[in-house]
Design a protein around this motif. Sequence first.
Motif: not given
Length: 349
Positions: A241-262
Amino acid sequence: MARVTLQTIADRLGVSRATVSYAFSRPDQLSDGLRRRILEVADELGYAGPNPTARSLRLGRAGALGLLFSETLAYAFADPYALGFFQGLATAAEEAGVGLLILPLPHGDRRSDTVRDAVVDAFCVVSLPDGHPALAEVLARKLPVVVVDEPYVPGHPFVGIDEPAAGAAAAAHVLGLGHRRVAVAMVGLHDDGHTGWADRARQESAVFAAMRARRGGYQTACEQAGLDWDDVPFYEVARNSREAGRKAGHALLRLDPRPTAILTNTDVLALGVLDAAADLGLDVPGELSVVGFSDSAAREAGLTTIRQAKQEIGEAAGRLLLSGAAARPERRLFPYELIVRASTAPPPS
């Protein structure tokens, strides 16, 4: 009111029951005048016609294909890839004058009784997990079977794409642009409802063979580019679902260093990742590149993705079943294509 039967009509007309039956099942055996008179009397008495279930048992065919897939019906009619596939399968069925009996199996549902009781002539099995009891029941029915996407069943036709190569092409694209901080968001590895981080052991033990192979393609491309796969963040979601993708995106983009590609294994998840990037004020593709899969909901969003011939795959599966070719264990792989759009670019310098 007494039940009207073929014998009732035969008695009214003074003909045999077999003659009346021919009017409905073998009209070529009667003169036009006699058949017309039988149908007029049947209409007058309120006889609607032979019982279709009984007729299917006599003829040895039901006039329907069984479509078995591992999702809910509501999901299937909302997912762009599933809709394209269904359209292709329905086209083949309609051309042959047969119907479709849809047999959904939501994730985690291990029942097989729906298959056992289905009045069908053949089965199209789509994306079942390894070892599912419903697949064993399908094979026990000894009817023609075609498997689409997963799992591969030796001795039966298979229709899909080269999943490892397609996954590798998606990953190689962003790696070729220069990305080295790559992350993955995937659905369809397991049917246990898990959402969260997935280590290599969980990835490799995935029960859905196609997604296991697609993930393997990501890993191969990353390792060929010199990345340690264990360092690639991997987030798994339970629902596409789009909402599940949003949740995954937030989890991945909170990482340090942040990914530049998903990398994502569906366009729907990719759209959710784009939503997460927008939430965080990240520029796509200036600060983040995103890749989807299937090209089913990607064009309007400018999403780079892997295109699959979803409708053609559905038609091919249907025609294999309806032509009698399902008796031959053909393995038919359709082409895929990397479609580059505006969601990918070189990483920030």
